[in-house]
Design a protein around this motif. Structure first.
Motif: not given
Lengths: 284, 272
Positions: B217-220, B227-232, B234-236, B238-241
């Motif tokens: 349950r961590e936030s963005k 250190g995870f890339p922002r684009a990845k 956000e993509k994930i 958005s796919k969940i939603k």
């Protein structure tokens, strides 16, 4: 005294079948000459009842099943879980556990802390209990808790303060987290509490959890008994049905309380006053 | 926290789940689609343990002859497990439809193929008195990488709380043939399709981000700090939603005092 724990998997909403399960376990416990048999939370009904709560509810003063349980309790004390609805409190459903002995219901505990978050939704279907009461039995002074009650350590304290020498927890705790070895991550917290409450209350802690699956929810099993020194005497396997019988020595309560005078030195009146001040100072 | 699981214990839970859940509804047989890939093979291994090999039917449903190797792997796994298996080519049924309503859109074609397989599974469910074992893992379910009413359809899903990474751990523990373990995951809807190519990242990256987002349950912001890339991320997210509709029953407009799904709430294992 011999204590039996029935780590069963009740059939969800099928009270007649669960009644049979209870009779079988009682028969087994009698053959083993157990003085006390403990069933899990909602053992008569299953756990995830949702809208079945109202059809599963019964009044222990009037239920024919309770009449039989009372009769069976003449030579063995029983703790069992059920949905309670008293005829003088219609429409209020409690997640309750009853202690039966010598043909009588000696005590009913209504679950106070109803977990209502994440996978749990008890607050939606049950009314909360409002008390933690110690009661006298032929085996000594006892208190009952139901599942989440036990994880609120004040509940254990209140039974200790009330004089309980044996704390019985009827539980339907799911198992979650397989990252560790040997069982569920969540089983650790029950065992931790069992050790802590038994040691610091100088009391036996008897924890009977259920097993099996309901709607994909996995119940953890792992029932246990701790002695008044915080030593685990026995533990059932995780997840699967089990029936265990353990000899306990009630003299250990006196020995523990002599060695570690937590009970003698308890100051409930100080705690009460401190609690009053805390509650008084709440901000709106 | 870690994604590593105690595989022997997980296997025990999942086999009991398969066996008991079927028994509650009066079934002792299971049927599943066998693709020759990792998820369905792991599911078949669990099902064979739970129900006994004779009570498991693996349906191998290629489209034409384009996936010959996968068919051979699926048959090999079925033979190894001694489960029953049957190969049914879905091309005649799918082609008959597209002859009438042609399209070059491979997603449309792929979805149709997935639903043809579903339709055959349900038919055999009835014929065989066997319940359908779902093979969608937690990763696919969370990002919606599956066809609604196609491969996402099943009676029970023993795989749905295992990330792909954890399915791989289970495959090692269950001793799934090495060739299947090493395969590149694919939905098998067209030749050359791979999950990782379509999703745009590896399962290792995807699962790690999902694990922190969902299980922890961590936030963005917390994931960015890891250190995870922002684009990845956000993509994930958005796919969940955008795939929530695949994980729920369709909403019912509430007009009565008691409505299915809103306040008519019964357990699945009702009186079982």
């Amino acid at each position: 005294m011999k204590i039996a724990l029935a780590q069963i998997s009740p059939h969800l909403g099928n009270i007649q079948r669960n009644f049979e399960l209870h009779l079988q376990a009682i028969e087994k416990a009698r053959r083993e000459k157990a003085g006390l048999l403990v069933f899990p939370e909602l053992s008569l009904t299953g756990y995830l009842l949702k809208d079945l709560v109202e059809t599963a509810a019964l009044d222990p003063d009037k239920s024919p099943m309770f009449k039989e349980f009372k009769a069976l309790s003449r030579d063995i004390s029983l703790v069992l879980g059920f949905v309670e609805e008293k005829s003088q409190e219609k429409g209020l459903f409690y997640n309750s556990a009853a202690f039966l002995d010598k043909g009588k219901v000696l005590h009913i505990h209504r679950k106070v802390f109803l977990p209502t978050s994440g996978m749990f939704d008890e607050g939606r279907f049950f009314a909360p209990g409002r008390n933690f009461r110690t009661f006298s039995t032929p085996h000594g002074k006892m208190g009952l808790l139901i599942c989440r009650d036990f994880l609120h350590y004040a509940a254990g304290y209140l039974l200790f303060a009330g004089g309980s020498e044996i704390i019985i927890v009827a539980s339907a705790a799911p198992g979650r987290g397989l990252a560790g070895k040997n069982g569920f991550a969540t089983s650790r917290m029950w065992e931790l509490m069992g050790e802590a409450i038994s040691r610091f209350s100088s009391a036996f802690v008897i924890y009977c959890n259920r097993a099996g699956l309901e709607d994909g929810i996995v119940f953890a099993g792992g029932s246990f008994i701790f002695n008044p020194f915080g030593k685990r005497l026995v533990q059932a396997p995780y997840f699967k049905n089990d029936f265990l019988v353990q000899e306990v020595d009630p003299a250990e309560i006196r020995r523990a309380r002599k060695n570690w005078p937590f009970k003698r030195d308890d100051k409930p009146e100080v705690i009460l006053e401190a609690l009053k001040r805390i509650v008084h100072d709440y901000e709106d | 926290m870690t994604m590593k699981i105690d595989c022997p214990f997980a296997a025990k839970i999942l086999t009991v789940f398969i066996k008991e859940e079927l028994a509650k509804f009066g079934f002792k047989k299971g049927v599943l689609g066998l693709s020759g890939g990792l998820d369905s093979t792991v599911c078949a291994f669990l099902a064979a343990r739970a129900l006994g090999p004779k009570n498991v039917l693996g349906l191998i449903m290629p489209y034409g002859t384009s996936f010959g190797e996968d068919v051979r792997d699926a048959i090999g796994a079925a033979r190894l497990l001694k489960i029953r298996h049957k190969t049914i080519d879905v091309a005649p049924m799918v082609d008959a439809y597209f002859k009438k309503y042609p399209t070059e859109n491979r997603v449309l074609r792929g979805n149709k193929i997935a639903r043809e397989r579903m339709s055959i599974l349900y038919d055999f469910s009835g014929r065989e008195k066997a319940l359908i074992l779902g093979t969608s893992n937690k990763t696919e379910l969370l990002i919606g990488y599956g066809t609604i009413h196609g491969d996402l359809a099943s009676a029970i899903n023993p795989m749905g709380d295992l990330y792909k990474t954890q399915v791989r751990q289970m495959a090692r523990y269950l001793e799934v043939p090495a060739k299947i373990q090493k395969k590149l995951p694919t939905a098998g809807l067209w030749t050359g399709q791979t999950d990782e190519g379509e999703i745009g990242m590896t399962y290792a990256e995807l699962d790690e981000i999902l694990f922190h987002l969902v299980d922890e349950r961590e936030s963005k912001e917390e994931l960015l700090a890891r250190g995870f890339p922002r684009a990845k991320i956000e993509k994930i997210m958005s796919k969940i939603k955008s795939s929530e509709f695949k994980r729920q029953l369709p909403p019912i407009a509430k007009i009565s005092s008691r409505t299915i799904g809103h306040d008519f709430l019964y357990p699945y294992d009702w009186e079982k």
